[in-house]
Design an enzyme around this catalytic site. Structure first.
Site, mmCIF file in Angstrom:
data_model
loop_
_atom_site.group_PDB
_atom_site.id
_atom_site.type_symbol
_atom_site.label_atom_id
_atom_site.label_comp_id
_atom_site.label_asym_id
_atom_site.label_seq_id
_atom_site.Cartn_x
_atom_site.Cartn_y
_atom_site.Cartn_z
ATOM 1 N N SER A 14 118.364 -49.743 75.573
ATOM 2 C CA SER A 14 118.435 -48.346 74.741
ATOM 3 C C SER A 14 117.169 -48.654 73.585
ATOM 4 O O SER A 14 117.110 -49.667 73.188
ATOM 5 C CB SER A 14 119.543 -47.954 74.209
ATOM 6 O OG SER A 14 119.766 -47.272 73.137
ATOM 7 N N TYR B 10 127.193 -49.662 69.028
ATOM 8 C CA TYR B 10 126.589 -49.343 70.264
ATOM 9 C C TYR B 10 125.093 -50.052 70.241
ATOM 10 O O TYR B 10 124.807 -50.825 71.207
ATOM 11 C CB TYR B 10 125.905 -47.873 70.426
ATOM 12 C CG TYR B 10 125.107 -47.581 71.654
ATOM 13 C CD1 TYR B 10 125.793 -47.487 72.820
ATOM 14 C CD2 TYR B 10 123.736 -47.176 71.606
ATOM 15 C CE1 TYR B 10 124.841 -47.163 74.089
ATOM 16 C CE2 TYR B 10 122.948 -46.611 72.499
ATOM 17 C CZ TYR B 10 123.637 -46.904 73.717
ATOM 18 O OH TYR B 10 122.837 -46.398 74.877
HETATM 19 N N1 LIG Z 1 121.172 -40.839 77.931
HETATM 20 C C1 LIG Z 1 120.399 -41.527 77.064
HETATM 21 O O1 LIG Z 1 119.740 -40.942 76.209
HETATM 22 C C2 LIG Z 1 120.572 -43.086 77.247
HETATM 23 C C3 LIG Z 1 119.756 -43.580 76.147
HETATM 24 C C4 LIG Z 1 119.503 -44.973 76.267
HETATM 25 C C5 LIG Z 1 120.359 -45.615 76.986
HETATM 26 N N2 LIG Z 1 121.181 -45.050 77.803
HETATM 27 C C6 LIG Z 1 121.948 -45.791 78.494
HETATM 28 O O2 LIG Z 1 122.024 -45.478 80.031
HETATM 29 C C7 LIG Z 1 123.267 -45.793 80.720
HETATM 30 C C8 LIG Z 1 123.890 -44.555 81.290
HETATM 31 O O3 LIG Z 1 124.298 -43.806 80.237
HETATM 32 P P1 LIG Z 1 124.120 -42.007 80.495
HETATM 33 O O4 LIG Z 1 123.551 -41.448 79.614
HETATM 34 O O5 LIG Z 1 123.969 -42.012 82.145
HETATM 35 O O6 LIG Z 1 125.528 -41.868 80.112
HETATM 36 P P2 LIG Z 1 127.050 -41.339 80.969
HETATM 37 O O7 LIG Z 1 126.947 -40.045 81.639
HETATM 38 O O8 LIG Z 1 127.994 -41.209 79.996
HETATM 39 O O9 LIG Z 1 127.395 -42.375 82.090
HETATM 40 C C9 LIG Z 1 127.892 -43.632 81.573
HETATM 41 C C10 LIG Z 1 128.309 -44.024 82.670
HETATM 42 O O10 LIG Z 1 129.097 -45.567 82.483
HETATM 43 C C11 LIG Z 1 130.507 -45.392 83.175
HETATM 44 N N3 LIG Z 1 131.302 -46.191 82.196
HETATM 45 C C12 LIG Z 1 131.771 -45.808 80.953
HETATM 46 N N4 LIG Z 1 132.760 -46.788 80.567
HETATM 47 C C13 LIG Z 1 133.064 -47.490 81.677
HETATM 48 C C14 LIG Z 1 133.884 -48.607 81.692
HETATM 49 N N5 LIG Z 1 134.716 -49.015 80.716
HETATM 50 N N6 LIG Z 1 134.018 -49.324 82.955
HETATM 51 C C15 LIG Z 1 132.971 -48.735 83.978
HETATM 52 N N7 LIG Z 1 132.039 -47.781 83.994
HETATM 53 C C16 LIG Z 1 132.176 -47.274 82.578
HETATM 54 C C17 LIG Z 1 130.808 -43.916 83.130
HETATM 55 O O11 LIG Z 1 131.972 -43.710 84.204
HETATM 56 P P3 LIG Z 1 133.606 -43.594 83.923
HETATM 57 O O12 LIG Z 1 133.537 -42.829 82.803
HETATM 58 O O13 LIG Z 1 133.969 -42.907 85.430
HETATM 59 O O14 LIG Z 1 133.782 -44.976 83.897
HETATM 60 C C18 LIG Z 1 129.576 -43.419 83.616
HETATM 61 O O15 LIG Z 1 129.366 -43.521 84.929
HETATM 62 C C19 LIG Z 1 124.139 -46.540 79.325
HETATM 63 O O16 LIG Z 1 124.192 -47.826 79.514
HETATM 64 C C20 LIG Z 1 123.458 -45.949 78.283
HETATM 65 O O17 LIG Z 1 123.640 -46.727 77.134
HETATM 66 C C21 LIG Z 1 121.389 -43.663 78.049
#
Ligand SMILES: NC(=O)c1ccc[n+]([C@@H]2O[C@H](COP(=O)([O-])OP(=O)(O)OC[C@H]3O[C@@H](n4cnc5c(N)ncnc54)[C@H](OP(=O)(O)O)[C@@H]3O)[C@@H](O)[C@H]2O)c1
Length: 281
Positions: free
Chosen positions: A145, A158
């Site tokens: 990120s 985070y």
């Molecule tokens: N969206 C952004 O702007 C952004 C920016 C920078 C980085 N990121 C990174 O991208 C990645 C994906 O994020 P996203 O934006 O797609 O968010 P998201 O839709 O909230 O997806 C997060 C995923 O992680 C899983 N997860 C959460 N806690 C978990 C646990 N304890 N064990 C196993 N799985 C778990 C969730 O599934 P369950 O709830 O079913 O477990 C979900 O599938 C993350 O690493 C995030 O930090 C996102």
């Protein structure tokens, strides 16, 4: 080489596959003919994703995991290996965000975020590494990120694990020279997912709302397409997202200026920064 011929038949294990970036990765990798193992906590959502795969719906192996349960992860990695007899790419995508000041954040929440966002990825990686070494190939993909590069208010819990990912995986990369194992650290900017709705506040309570900046952010489908291209090229580090990426450049060449912009709320400052830099468009 096209993405289809690159990923055709490759076994890819995606964590955080139940929503957002991970879910979209499932659809696009499936379209490119990859064999998928999909993980997250919510089995129902994983089954829904599996049933919606564009090519061979239902063909992915669903492997529920909770990254907080670190002691269970080596066993889960063994199970993942048993599905197709090999794994070519591990995508450490699962993650959880936080929205609170450091002073309001309990150490339990700090540890929770550290386990999910850092130790979970490291444990899965260490569990698969001997297998990658044996086969003389493999790719480890880490989703970091902008918070893995610099800190902003309300994101300390985070930002810490995201920074740690860089330290660990950059060191590991230097140990794996000439091993046939590649490490790609992908840095998304603000991507249109519901990550903030799934985020926690300092005492562990659910934050529960999708922030406006994320509603209007960089489209997930486009971001994932670019990420997959970067994975195919085995990029060591790759930024994907909108104008907020300029902060990476600022952080590198003029960190004092970036710090001035992010003194208050990061998104407010980023929007201001974006406005003042519209000539970049
Ligand atoms: N969206 C952004 O702007 C952004 C920016 C920078 C980085 N990121 C990174 O991208 C990645 C994906 O994020 P996203 O934006 O797609 O968010 P998201 O839709 O909230 O997806 C997060 C995923 O992680 C899983 N997860 C959460 N806690 C978990 C646990 N304890 N064990 C196993 N799985 C778990 C969730 O599934 P369950 O709830 O079913 O477990 C979900 O599938 C993350 O690493 C995030 O930090 C996102």
């Amino acid at each position: 080489m096209s993405l289809k011929s690159h990923f055709q038949g490759k076994v890819i294990w995606i964590t955080g596959a139940s929503s957002g970036i991970g879910e979209e990765m499932c659809y696009q990798f499936s379209d490119f003919g990859a064999k998928l193992i999909i993980s997250a906590r919510n089995e129902g959502k994983l089954k829904r994703v599996n049933s919606q795969l564009p090519r061979n719906p239902g063909s992915a192996k669903v492997l529920p995991i909770d990254l907080e349960n670190l002691s269970e992860l080596p066993g889960k990695a063994k199970e993942a290996m048993s599905f197709f007899g090999r794994i070519d790419i591990l995508i450490n995508n699962a993650g959880m965000a936080v929205r609170d000041f450091a002073i309001n954040t309990s150490i339990e929440t700090d540890q929770k975020l550290m386990n999910i966002n850092y130790f979970g990825a490291v444990t899965l990686t260490k569990s698969l590494l001997p297998h990658f070494q044996e086969q003389g190939s493999g790719q480890l993909v880490v989703i970091s990120s902008l918070s893995g590069k610099y800190g902003v208010p309300k994101l300390a819990a985070y930002s810490a694990p995201k920074h740690a990912l860089h330290g660990f995986f950059e060191s590991l990369r230097s140990e794996l020279v000439d091993s046939g194992i590649f490490i790609s650290i992908l840095i998304p900017g603000i991507i249109q997912t519901e990550i903030t709705a799934h985020a926690v506040m300092g005492q562990g309570e659910n934050y529960g709302k999708v922030e406006t900046a994320f509603k209007k952010a960089y489209p997930t489908e486009k971001a994932v397409n670019e990420m997959i291209l970067a994975i195919s090229k085995r990029k060591e580090e790759f930024y994907v997202g909108g104008m907020e990426g300029v902060t990476l450049w600022l952080n590198r060449f003029s960190p004092w200026l970036l710090r001035r912009f992010i003194r208050n709320h990061p998104l407010k400052r980023l929007r201001k920064l974006k406005k003042s830099l519209t000539f970049w468009n």
